[in-house]
Design a protein around this motif. Structure first.
Motif, PDB file in Angstrom:
ATOM      1  N   ASN A  39      30.441 -13.443  -4.792  1.00 17.14           N
ATOM      2  CA  ASN A  39      29.010 -13.217  -5.009  1.00 17.14           C
ATOM      3  C   ASN A  39      28.289 -13.406  -3.675  1.00 17.14           C
ATOM      4  N   ASP A  40      27.325 -12.538  -3.414  1.00 19.95           N
ATOM      5  CA  ASP A  40      26.567 -12.594  -2.170  1.00 19.95           C
ATOM      6  C   ASP A  40      25.423 -13.584  -2.294  1.00 19.95           C
ATOM      7  N   LEU A  41      25.205 -14.350  -1.224  1.00 16.34           N
ATOM      8  CA  LEU A  41      24.139 -15.338  -1.177  1.00 16.34           C
ATOM      9  C   LEU A  41      23.223 -15.033   0.006  1.00 16.34           C
ATOM     10  N   VAL A  42      21.935 -15.378  -0.145  1.00 16.38           N
ATOM     11  CA  VAL A  42      20.981 -15.159   0.932  1.00 16.38           C
ATOM     12  C   VAL A  42      19.935 -16.261   0.897  1.00 16.38           C
ATOM     13  N   GLY A  43      19.436 -16.624   2.066  1.00 14.92           N
ATOM     14  CA  GLY A  43      18.393 -17.640   2.168  1.00 14.92           C
ATOM     15  C   GLY A  43      17.519 -17.395   3.381  1.00 14.92           C
ATOM     16  N   TYR A  44      16.369 -18.052   3.384  1.00 19.62           N
ATOM     17  CA  TYR A  44      15.397 -17.926   4.475  1.00 19.62           C
ATOM     18  C   TYR A  44      15.243 -19.297   5.103  1.00 19.62           C
ATOM     19  N   ALA A  95      25.746 -15.342   3.178  1.00 20.92           N
ATOM     20  CA  ALA A  95      27.104 -15.850   2.976  1.00 20.92           C
ATOM     21  C   ALA A  95      27.687 -15.171   1.749  1.00 20.92           C
ATOM     22  N   ALA A  96      29.001 -15.271   1.595  1.00 17.50           N
ATOM     23  CA  ALA A  96      29.699 -14.733   0.422  1.00 17.50           C
ATOM     24  C   ALA A  96      30.382 -15.890  -0.291  1.00 17.50           C
ATOM     25  N   LEU A  97      30.077 -16.047  -1.578  1.00 20.38           N
ATOM     26  CA  LEU A  97      30.690 -17.089  -2.396  1.00 20.38           C
ATOM     27  C   LEU A  97      31.969 -16.524  -3.001  1.00 20.38           C
ATOM     28  N   PRO A  98      33.145 -16.969  -2.547  1.00 25.51           N
ATOM     29  CA  PRO A  98      34.403 -16.400  -3.056  1.00 25.51           C
ATOM     30  C   PRO A  98      34.622 -16.706  -4.528  1.00 25.51           C
ATOM     31  N   ALA A  99      35.499 -15.939  -5.136  1.00 19.27           N
ATOM     32  CA  ALA A  99      35.862 -16.196  -6.528  1.00 19.27           C
ATOM     33  C   ALA A  99      36.544 -17.554  -6.647  1.00 19.27           C
ATOM     34  N   PHE A 100      36.283 -18.230  -7.753  1.00 20.97           N
ATOM     35  CA  PHE A 100      36.886 -19.530  -8.078  1.00 20.97           C
ATOM     36  C   PHE A 100      36.494 -20.623  -7.090  1.00 20.97           C
ATOM     37  N   SER A 101      35.351 -20.467  -6.425  1.00 19.31           N
ATOM     38  CA  SER A 101      34.873 -21.529  -5.530  1.00 19.31           C
ATOM     39  C   SER A 101      34.417 -22.726  -6.360  1.00 19.31           C
ATOM     40  N   ASP A 134      20.772 -13.924  -9.230  1.00 15.69           N
ATOM     41  CA  ASP A 134      20.088 -14.477 -10.408  1.00 15.69           C
ATOM     42  C   ASP A 134      18.995 -15.469 -10.047  1.00 15.69           C
ATOM     43  N   GLY A 135      18.765 -15.698  -8.739  1.00  9.55           N
ATOM     44  CA  GLY A 135      17.717 -16.602  -8.288  1.00  9.55           C
ATOM     45  C   GLY A 135      18.113 -18.061  -8.240  1.00  9.55           C
ATOM     46  N   GLN A 136      19.338 -18.390  -8.652  1.00  7.63           N
ATOM     47  CA  GLN A 136      19.795 -19.774  -8.638  1.00  7.63           C
ATOM     48  C   GLN A 136      20.360 -20.142  -7.268  1.00  7.63           C
ATOM     49  N   ILE A 137      20.234 -21.423  -6.919  1.00 11.16           N
ATOM     50  CA  ILE A 137      20.771 -21.924  -5.649  1.00 11.16           C
ATOM     51  C   ILE A 137      22.233 -22.300  -5.864  1.00 11.16           C
ATOM     52  N   TYR A 138      23.130 -21.685  -5.067  1.00  2.00           N
ATOM     53  CA  TYR A 138      24.561 -21.948  -5.194  1.00  2.00           C
ATOM     54  C   TYR A 138      25.130 -22.696  -3.997  1.00  2.00           C
ATOM     55  N   ALA A 139      24.408 -22.729  -2.883  1.00  3.77           N
ATOM     56  CA  ALA A 139      24.904 -23.428  -1.700  1.00  3.77           C
ATOM     57  C   ALA A 139      23.719 -23.799  -0.820  1.00  3.77           C
ATOM     58  N   VAL A 140      23.961 -24.770   0.064  1.00  2.00           N
ATOM     59  CA  VAL A 140      22.952 -25.203   1.035  1.00  2.00           C
ATOM     60  C   VAL A 140      23.598 -25.172   2.409  1.00  2.00           C
ATOM     61  N   ALA A 141      22.922 -24.522   3.388  1.00  2.34           N
ATOM     62  CA  ALA A 141      23.485 -24.330   4.723  1.00  2.34           C
ATOM     63  C   ALA A 141      22.740 -25.167   5.746  1.00  2.34           C
ATOM     64  N   GLN A 142      23.494 -25.660   6.720  1.00  5.34           N
ATOM     65  CA  GLN A 142      22.916 -26.404   7.849  1.00  5.34           C
ATOM     66  C   GLN A 142      23.993 -26.569   8.902  1.00  5.34           C
ATOM     67  N   GLY A 143      23.592 -26.530  10.172  1.00  6.42           N
ATOM     68  CA  GLY A 143      24.565 -26.750  11.236  1.00  6.42           C
ATOM     69  C   GLY A 143      24.194 -26.029  12.514  1.00  6.42           C
ATOM     70  N   THR A 144      25.038 -26.178  13.520  1.00  9.15           N
ATOM     71  CA  THR A 144      24.820 -25.578  14.834  1.00  9.15           C
ATOM     72  C   THR A 144      25.209 -24.110  14.821  1.00  9.15           C
ATOM     73  N   ALA A 173      27.910 -24.080   5.146  1.00 13.38           N
ATOM     74  CA  ALA A 173      27.261 -24.192   3.841  1.00 13.38           C
ATOM     75  C   ALA A 173      28.165 -24.964   2.885  1.00 13.38           C
ATOM     76  N   ARG A 174      27.543 -25.821   2.098  1.00 12.04           N
ATOM     77  CA  ARG A 174      28.276 -26.575   1.087  1.00 12.04           C
ATOM     78  C   ARG A 174      27.919 -26.023  -0.292  1.00 12.04           C
ATOM     79  N   ILE A 175      28.944 -25.766  -1.101  1.00 15.83           N
ATOM     80  CA  ILE A 175      28.731 -25.213  -2.439  1.00 15.83           C
ATOM     81  C   ILE A 175      28.164 -26.291  -3.355  1.00 15.83           C
TER      82      ILE A 175
END
Length: 369
Positions: A39-44, A95-101, A134-144, A173-175
């Motif tokens: 599943n594809d993920l996107v954030g601002y 980011a891309a959320l792989p299957a069975f993550s 679907d508008g739900q948050i699946y991961a949070v990203a942070q880092g260099t 990103a952490r799931i």
């Protein structure tokens, strides 16, 4: 103007004596398994810590607005303040959320500037929620951020290598949420062919039934083969996939000719055939020369200097080579030999192939890029 003097034809041929073994492909490389998808993920988000290469806040007011929101959430009161920082940049994070993550897993993320930032080199991505469709948050990203290029500025020049306004954050990103899907309860599973073809689907059906027993696989159409999980008598759908994904199948391919008009590249499939045809090709050369003449008045005389245009235009027609016969090709080597006998440039060859296709003598799908 001549672009090339030699014909560039790339032919994909078998490199081992046994063509059957060389062209066999694993089932996992031919199909997509129903339910096994990412599943594809996107954030601002916001990248900080840039060395004066961030967004100009006057040109990117959304960057300033986001920075104020982040600071206020951290308890910093910045009401009425005006920022002129050049070390922050607004970005889109994908980011891309792989299957069975599973929750707690890590993902690589891609960071791309959306303002007028010059470079993201050395920046740090601040905590950014990543949403799915679907508008739900699946991961949070942070880092260099590891930027994909570098740029350098001077007073009168600038040099850029690569793309410094985009980069990645490895495992950044952490799931936080899993996709709600119980794979173990499936009783039927569909295999979707990446390149639909009735012959290939039939071969997949036969190969699976030979491996797991008759009646397990059923071809539904050119792009779908259905698997009866219960008929396999294995413990779970996962065990079924582990048994069939490495089965070797020889796929059928459509004959294709792919041309790139920009580079003059021609790629032919080994199944391409050309019927016997005659081809004549010639060139027209248009030459235009400008030689303006400056006319001045006599010394101390009245008048003004004017420019009189002088243009010489000519059209030259090359003699060409008359009609050339391209014999019917029974193999890719015969086709290449016949086309090379025309002795024309790749760009002219593309036009010739178009004409042969229009005449009905090229028996292949013709794709122009």
């Amino acid at each position: 103007m001549t672009f090339f003097r030699s014909i560039l034809v790339i032919a994909i041929l078998a490199l081992v004596p046994s063509a059957t073994l060389a062209s066999q492909v694993r089932l996992k490389d031919l199909v997509e398994f129903d339910g096994v998808r990412g599943n594809d993920l996107v954030g601002y988000g916001l990248v900080v810590g840039l060395n004066g290469t961030g967004d100009g806040l006057r040109n990117s007011p959304f960057t300033e607005e986001m920075m104020i929101n982040i600071l206020e959430r951290l308890g910093v009161n910045v009401s009425g303040e005006q920022f002129r920082a050049k070390n922050v940049a607004a970005v889109l994070v994908t980011a891309a959320l792989p299957a069975f993550s599973r929750t707690g897993g890590r993902l690589d993320v891609t960071v791309s500037a959306i303002g007028d930032a010059k470079s993201l080199l050395g920046g740090t991505l601040i905590m950014t929620p990543l949403n799915a469709a679907d508008g739900q948050i699946y991961a949070v990203a942070q880092g260099t951020v590891i930027a994909g290029g570098i740029s350098a500025d001077g007073d009168a020049a600038r040099v850029v290598h690569g793309v410094p306004t985009a980069g990645i954050v490895p495992s950044g990103a952490r799931i936080e949420r899993e996709v709600d899907f119980d794979f173990s309860t499936l009783t039927q599973m569909r295999l979707a062919l990446r390149t639909p073809d009735f012959s290939t689907a039939s071969k997949i059906e036969q190969a699976i039934n030979a491996q797991l027993g008759r009646g397990v696989a059923l071809m539904m159409d050119a792009g779908t083969v259905e698997i009866n999980i219960s008929a396999t008598r294995l413990q779970s759908p996962a065990h079924v996939l582990s048994q069939i994904e490495n089965i070797n199948v020889e796929p059928e391919r459509r004959a294709r000719v792919v041309v790139d008009q920009r580079s003059g590249t021609i790629v032919m499939d080994e199944n391409v055939r050309i019927s016997r045809v005659a081809v004549a090709q010639g060139n027209l050369t248009l030459t235009i020369e400008e030689a303006p003449l400056v006319v001045q008045p006599n010394p101390f005389g009245e008048g003004e200097t004017i420019v009189v245009p002088r243009t010489a235009a000519a059209i030259a027609k090359d003699q060409g080579q008359g009609l050339a016969e391209v014999k019917g090709g029974t193999s890719l080597s015969d086709v290449i030999a016949g086309l090379n006998a025309l002795g024309v440039s790749p760009l002219d060859m593309i036009d010739i192939l178009k004409s042969i296709k229009a005449a009905g003598a090229l028996h292949a799908e013709f794709i122009v890029q």
